[in-house]
Write an enzyme that holds these catalytic residues in place. Structure first.
Site, PDB file in Angstrom:
ATOM      1  CG  ASP A  93      70.578 -12.730  22.783  1.00  0.00           C
ATOM      2  OD1 ASP A  93      70.549 -13.775  22.122  1.00  0.00           O
ATOM      3  OD2 ASP A  93      69.562 -12.233  23.292  1.00  0.00           O
ATOM      4  CG  ASP A 268      68.767  -5.383  21.711  1.00  0.00           C
ATOM      5  OD1 ASP A 268      67.852  -6.181  21.974  1.00  0.00           O
ATOM      6  OD2 ASP A 268      69.750  -5.203  22.467  1.00  0.00           O
ATOM      7  CB  CYS A 306      54.955   9.588   9.918  1.00  0.00           C
ATOM      8  SG  CYS A 306      55.793   8.022   9.578  1.00  0.00           S
ATOM      9  CB  CYS A 308      56.151   5.198   7.318  1.00  0.00           C
ATOM     10  SG  CYS A 308      54.555   5.033   8.143  1.00  0.00           S
ATOM     11  CB  CYS A 311      51.850   7.963   7.919  1.00  0.00           C
ATOM     12  SG  CYS A 311      52.052   7.461   9.659  1.00  0.00           S
ATOM     13  CG  HIS A 337      53.902   4.363  12.431  1.00  0.00           C
ATOM     14  ND1 HIS A 337      54.012   5.548  11.737  1.00  0.00           N
ATOM     15  CD2 HIS A 337      53.976   4.697  13.745  1.00  0.00           C
ATOM     16  CE1 HIS A 337      54.126   6.548  12.583  1.00  0.00           C
ATOM     17  NE2 HIS A 337      54.107   6.062  13.815  1.00  0.00           N
TER      18      HIS A 337
END
Length: 371
Positions: A93, A268, A306, A308, A311, A337
């Site tokens: 930005d 974002d 999940c 990931c 997890c 996560h």
């Protein structure tokens, strides 16, 4: 100039669409969520983590990087990507919003804004050209123009002044950027608060300039959700389909759903990472507060559905313990996560559009995460 965006599939019942954003040879499927690495780091994670999570476009903040490490360091390392060992795509930005929201004193001038650093009180000035120069030093694939984001609740006179300033600076930014595009792109920022006529005026003015994409600012800054939705809906049919549409600073599940429904391609927000550090994680069953006593003896993962590595490896009880005793590992595990969740959520959303199932997807997640 070659387009950086290619349209994909449209949802027949809304303005939701898929697409491909091409930056520096990297093809990025949209809609996309971008994690925020304000000072050149996504808090508590490494660049290896970001690569492992599959993020190919992240965001950094021009205001903060301008102050520290500063332009000299960024130039020495030939840009932020080399500095932080992240080789994918980067959006920054302009720093204008931070000037107005963080600085203790700021003053608008005809050619820019003068402000004091929130770090040491030193005086600085941003102009349309200078913020592009800083972003050139950062090496952003997408740079943002300097704009005037009027606070929520501003009267019509203040909003009109913000539009005049924003549009004038956008034209100056475009002309300056075109002198040396250098493989970088620049987006203007649509303003106008929650005033529909001013929003449409701003959108028309900025889309008449050949920017590679369009950003929408000044939403999710305190306005009630119905106002947020109303403004998105009023702009949806007027957004140029040939360009990517970026909604700045928006990152809740519900707000992303509303954005995608109204034609937004890019988002974002610090929310997924900030909430993770404060013990809140996102799951297939909704939000979970990791610090709750009810999780003390839980041997289950954060989210049984999940995939990931957090997890697959750690129990909810253990991660709760880390948060309660303020171990730094709590931040990295929870953040990893949440960003895995966001990446997976956006991937499922793209698939729902491609398969004609966006409406049930929208209804499911909106009901799960609140109206």
């Amino acid at each position: 100039m070659t387009s950086i965006f290619k349209e994909g599939v449209y949802d027949p019942g809304s303005y939701a669409r898929t697409g491909t954003l091409t930056l520096g040879g990297i093809q990025i499927p949209t809609p996309i969520f971008m994690p925020v690495g304000t000072r050149g780091s996504i808090k508590s994670l490494t660049s290896e983590d970001i690569n492992e999570l599959g993020y190919e476009l992240i965001l950094a903040n021009t205001y903060h990087l301008y102050l520290k490490p500063g332009k000299e360091v960024l130039d020495h390392f030939a840009g932020l990507k080399n500095f932080m060992s992240y080789k994918k795509a980067l959006l920054t930005d302009s720093g204008g919003f931070q000037v107005f929201s963080l600085a203790s004193l700021f003053k608008f001038e005809d050619d820019g804004v003068r402000f004091q650093s929130h770090i040491d009180g030193s005086y600085h000035k941003f102009t349309p050209a200078s913020v592009i120069d800083v972003q050139r030093s950062i090496g952003s694939d997408i740079m943002m123009v300097l704009d005037d984001c009027a606070p929520y609740g501003s009267d019509t006179k203040r909003l009109e002044l913000a539009l005049e300033r924003t549009h004038r600076w956008a034209k100056e930014s475009y002309q300056y950027w075109m002198e040396n595009p250098n493989g970088q792109n620049v987006f203007p920022i649509v303003q106008g608060g929650v005033n529909e006529s001013l929003r449409l005026k701003s959108l028309e003015t900025l889309q008449n300039i050949a920017f590679p994409g369009i950003a929408i600012g000044g939403l999710s800054v305190g306005e009630p959700r119905p106002e947020y939705i109303r403004i998105l809906e009023c702009m949806a049919s007027y957004l140029d389909k040939q360009r990517p549409h970026y909604l700045m600073g928006v990152g809740t599940v519900v707000d992303i759903l509303e954005g995608v429904k109204n034609g937004i391609d890019m988002f974002d927000c610090v929310l997924p990472t900030r909430n993770a550090r404060n013990g809140q994680v996102f799951t297939s069953r909704g939000k979970i507060n990791l610090r709750n006593e009810s999780h003390r003896l839980s041997e289950l993962p954060i989210d049984p559905e999940c995939e990931c590595k957090v997890c697959k490896t750690y129990s909810l009880g253990y991660i709760r313990h880390l948060h309660k005793v303020k171990e730094l590992t709590a931040f990295s595990l929870s953040t990893y996560h949440n960003l895995f969740f966001m990446q997976s959520f956006m991937e499922k959303m793209r698939k729902s559009i491609e398969t004609g199932n966006f409406r049930p997807f929208y209804d499911h997640w909106k009901n799960l995460f609140g109206s």
